[in-house]
Design an enzyme around this catalytic site. Structure first.
Site, PDB file in Angstrom:
ATOM      1  CD  GLU A  57      -1.914  -2.235   1.455  1.00 29.85           C
ATOM      2  OE1 GLU A  57      -0.779  -2.440   1.933  1.00 29.85           O
ATOM      3  OE2 GLU A  57      -2.796  -3.094   1.155  1.00 29.85           O
ATOM      4  CG  HIS A 126     -10.852  -6.486   7.880  1.00 25.91           C
ATOM      5  ND1 HIS A 126      -9.817  -7.225   9.015  1.00 25.91           N
ATOM      6  CD2 HIS A 126     -10.093  -6.687   6.814  1.00 25.91           C
ATOM      7  CE1 HIS A 126      -8.814  -7.777   8.250  1.00 25.91           C
ATOM      8  NE2 HIS A 126      -8.986  -7.477   6.966  1.00 25.91           N
TER       9      HIS A 126
HETATM   10  C1  LIG Z   1      -2.551  -4.376   4.361  1.00 28.40           C
HETATM   11  C2  LIG Z   1      -3.323  -5.300   3.783  1.00 28.40           C
HETATM   12  N1  LIG Z   1      -3.801  -5.140   2.595  1.00 28.40           N
HETATM   13  C3  LIG Z   1      -4.625  -5.932   2.001  1.00 28.40           C
HETATM   14  C4  LIG Z   1      -5.355  -6.899   2.846  1.00 28.40           C
HETATM   15  C5  LIG Z   1      -6.362  -7.767   2.282  1.00 28.40           C
HETATM   16  N2  LIG Z   1      -5.776  -9.095   2.229  1.00 28.40           N
HETATM   17  C6  LIG Z   1      -6.191 -10.072   3.083  1.00 28.40           C
HETATM   18  S1  LIG Z   1      -5.381 -11.553   2.928  1.00 28.40           S
HETATM   19  C7  LIG Z   1      -4.765 -10.992   1.502  1.00 28.40           C
HETATM   20  C8  LIG Z   1      -3.716 -11.671   0.790  1.00 28.40           C
HETATM   21  C9  LIG Z   1      -2.732 -12.573   1.567  1.00 28.40           C
HETATM   22  O1  LIG Z   1      -1.916 -13.281   0.574  1.00 28.40           O
HETATM   23  P1  LIG Z   1      -0.942 -14.256   1.479  1.00 28.40           P
HETATM   24  O2  LIG Z   1       0.088 -13.317   2.439  1.00 28.40           O
HETATM   25  O3  LIG Z   1      -0.293 -14.817   0.432  1.00 28.40           O
HETATM   26  O4  LIG Z   1      -1.715 -15.134   2.426  1.00 28.40           O
HETATM   27  P2  LIG Z   1      -2.671 -16.212   1.983  1.00 28.40           P
HETATM   28  O5  LIG Z   1      -4.114 -15.784   2.110  1.00 28.40           O
HETATM   29  O6  LIG Z   1      -2.509 -16.978   0.707  1.00 28.40           O
HETATM   30  O7  LIG Z   1      -2.533 -17.136   3.007  1.00 28.40           O
HETATM   31  C10 LIG Z   1      -5.125  -9.724   1.271  1.00 28.40           C
HETATM   32  C11 LIG Z   1      -4.464  -8.815   0.215  1.00 28.40           C
HETATM   33  C12 LIG Z   1      -4.979  -6.840   4.074  1.00 28.40           C
HETATM   34  N3  LIG Z   1      -5.617  -7.639   5.094  1.00 28.40           N
HETATM   35  N4  LIG Z   1      -4.116  -6.226   4.551  1.00 28.40           N
END
Ligand SMILES: Cc1ncc(C[n+]2csc(CCOP(=O)(O)OP(=O)(O)O)c2C)c(N)n1
Ligand SMILES: [Mg+2]
Lengths: 327, 318
Positions: A57, A126
């Protein structure tokens, strides 16, 4: 004016689409936009103008500020308002300041689109109605649409605005349907709208609390209390004049706000009306807001910290009955 | 892993699997509400890493945290009560799925903001070091978090101060709806941290023996204060990003392919193949886990909802 029915979120995307078609400088960036080659925005505007961003971000929003300084008009879909906090410097200490610090030499026409207020068991991180953190930030405009038509019109205006605009759409309204004007539709910033006229009490509400205030007004009407419901639509700039004029007619003000009480639009409006409309008030101003607490996960606790229709109705009755001033 | 360790890890994986499958059902029945991310398919990492930690070791997790909490010792009944918003929940119904905390077992917490947990683990490591303890901090995060600025800042600081922290990246190839290739040109997280000299590497996270051995190789040095380590575990989430995700952005794995990849099935094959476990004992692991979950569901349903006023009275610590 011809209209069509669509959802609140559909109306937001319609405005972005129309503005992208109208102006090549409009870019769309975000973590869940344009990820697939068959994404309609990618197909229409190409991968140069529609870009999926990593979970970065700070760089994502900072880059949008830079692109705006360089003459583009980026729209960043930050998904959730809380994710803006990761990039707070870029939002409240970079993008909003450049025009002013440069003596007006540069501009930052940028839109930060984010959802907020998702109080549906999404718990502490959230669900916030955190616009209070942004509404007092010089240089930043903040829009809070409550209907599909305003969602479209405010987004189009936001994109054409020469300043950074935080466009906060309410998650609990996402799939609400309504009539939306076809074609170009612009809703001016800083102009509140009277959603329901009434002579007994002024009710001001934003976002998801607008339908709540309207429902409360309908309940009160059955008892002969006519509430005027005002939706400011943008909270920076904030149309205090429309609220004051209404209070001059009704003599009573109830402010409904999902935000925590001490970081709410309600607190700002209460102060403005107390200062400029004191002589018109026949009862104390009452604020029906979220409590100064985080949003808890469990349903009964979540409901406890939020405003609801019953709390609005009770507040209006209290104000109307204050010191026997009921007319 | 010897036979006893294998039994413990397999039992834990089944507990996580059974718990999360039941949570998925309860979510659809609206007994669990809110946003739910399941780790089905990734259980091996949680079980093999936490299976080698002590209670005093601190663990942090993110939005996909159920497995890590259970593997670190959290009670299944209290975790489920939390997801059902009940008074007996780990966090009294205040936190829910994305914010589990179980201090008693060293599960210092989960955060829903991607990357936000990484510096917290550094802080635990710093505190443990300052207190002269030989405990370590472990943080689980996804491949998506690696692109967050916090990750780079944290890796640098952990390496600079040689903090006793084990960074465990569960690389399932996706962040929400985007493949890793849409987020970074660097495919392997190991390569992202290469210049910092961290111990560790990349393992097949669905090969539980391999994860176990890698952790066993890294932990003593982290504990001894020789500096941080990063273990990248390549894995696969079987479910969508969240419960309810239509999951249209990925190729579904065929059931035949899943039998090959499923970390539970793989460990069962390996352990019966090399004689660590007797095939006859296998059904008992699943049965015990499913029985435990049903008891947890009944207990959670019995637990009352919290007093609503708690929400506003817990704003400050006193
Ligand atoms: C700072 C932030 N940006 C966006 C999100 C929305 N978000 C929640 S989970 C996720 C993906 C996370 O991917 P990863 O770290 O690979 O974990 P996975 O879900 O694959 O276990 C996103 C973008 C968030 N929670 N926090
Ligand atoms: Mg991932």
């Amino acid at each position: 004016m011809s209209t069509h029915e669509t959802t609140y979120i559909g109306a937001v995307m319609e405005a972005i689409d129309q503005e992208m078609a109208r102006d090549e400088r409009v870019l769309l960036l975000g973590q869940s936009v344009g990820g697939r080659p068959d994404d309609p925005f990618v197909q229409r505007y190409g991968e140069n103008r529609v870009r999926v961003t990593p979970i970065s971000e700070t760089a994502e929003i900072g880059m949008a500020v830079g692109a705006a300084l360089a003459g583009m008009r980026p729209v960043v879909d930050a998904t959730m308002a809380e994710f803006l906090l990761v990039a707070m410097d870029q939002v409240v200490n970079e993008g909003n300041r450049f025009h002013h610090m440069s003596g007006g030499r540069v501009r930052v026409p940028m839109v930060l689109k984010a959802g907020y207020g998702f109080t549906a068991g999404w718990a502490g991180q959230h669900t916030g109605s955190i616009y209070g953190m942004f509404m007092g930030v010089p240089g930043l405009k903040v829009a809070l649409p409550s209907t599909p038509a305003d969602a479209k019109g405010l987004m189009a205006t936001a994109i054409r605005d020469d300043n950074p605009v935080l466009f906060l759409h309410h998650y609990l309204l996402t799939l609400d349907r309504g009539e939306v004007p076809d074609g170009e539709h612009l809703v001016p910033f800083g102009q509140a709208v009277i959603r329901r006229p009434g002579a007994d009490v002024t009710l001001v509400a934003t976002g998801w609390t607008v339908p709540m205030a309207l429902a409360a007004a309908a309940t009160l009407a059955a008892d002969g209390i006519e509430a005027e419901v005002i939706d400011p639509r943008t909270i920076a700039p904030l149309d205090t004049a429309t609220v004051l004029a209404s209070v001059r007619r009704t003599g009573r003000l109830v402010l409904v706000d999902q935000a925590t009480r001490h970081a709410s639009v309600a607190a700002v409006l209460a102060a403005e009306v107390a200062e400029a409309g004191f002589d018109a008030l026949r009862a104390p101003i009452v604020q029906v807001t979220g409590l100064d607490a985080g949003i808890a996960y469990s349903r009964p606790m979540e409901e406890h910290v939020l405003p609801d229709e019953a709390k609005v109705v009770a507040a209006v009755r209290r104000v109307v009955e204050h010191s026997g001033t009921r007319v | 892993m010897d036979a006893e360790q294998t039994r413990a890890v397999l039992a834990m994986m089944w507990r996580i699997r059974a718990f999360e499958e039941r949570v998925g059902q309860l979510k659809r029945a609206d007994e669990v509400h809110g946003l739910i991310h399941l780790s089905i398919g990734q259980e091996g990492v949680a079980a093999a890493v936490c299976g080698q930690l002590r209670t005093a070791d601190a663990v942090y997790s993110g939005h996909r945290a159920h497995g890590h909490a259970l593997a670190k010792g959290a009670s299944m009944a209290r975790a489920l009560a939390e997801l059902m918003g009940r008074r007996d929940g780990l966090c009294r119904g205040m936190g829910g799925s994305m914010h589990l905390v179980d201090v008693e077992h060293g599960f210092l917490g989960a955060t829903g903001v991607v990357g936000g947990n990484i510096p917290l683990a550094l802080g635990s490591a710093l505190a443990l070091r300052a207190a002269g303890r030989d405990a370590v901090a472990v943080v689980f995060f996804g491949d998506g978090a690696v692109q967050a600025g916090l990750f780079a800042e944290s890796v640098n600081l952990a390496a600079l101060w040689r903090l006793p922290v084990l960074l465990v990246c569960e690389n399932n190839g996706f962040a929400e709806f985007s493949p890793r290739s849409a987020h970074t040109p660097v495919e392997r997280v190991r390569d992202v941290v290469a210049p910092f000299g961290l111990a560790g590497g990349t393992v097949d996270g669905n090969d539980v023996d391999a994860v176990w051995d890698a952790v066993a190789g890294l932990l003593p040095a982290v504990r001894a204060g020789e500096g941080p380590a990063l273990l990248e575990c390549l894995t696969h989430r079987l479910r969508g990003h969240y419960e309810g995700d239509p999951d249209r952005y990925r190729e579904a794995v065929s059931s035949a392919e899943w039998r090959e990849r499923d970390p539970i099935a793989r460990l069962q094959r390996a352990a019966t193949g090399d004689g660590r476990l007797d095939p006859d004992e296998l059904p008992g692991f699943e049965r015990a886990a499913r029985d435990e979950v049903e008891r947890a569901v009944l207990a959670a349903r019995e637990s009352p909802f919290p007093d609503a006023a708690l929400a506003a009275s817990l704003v400050y610590g006193r």
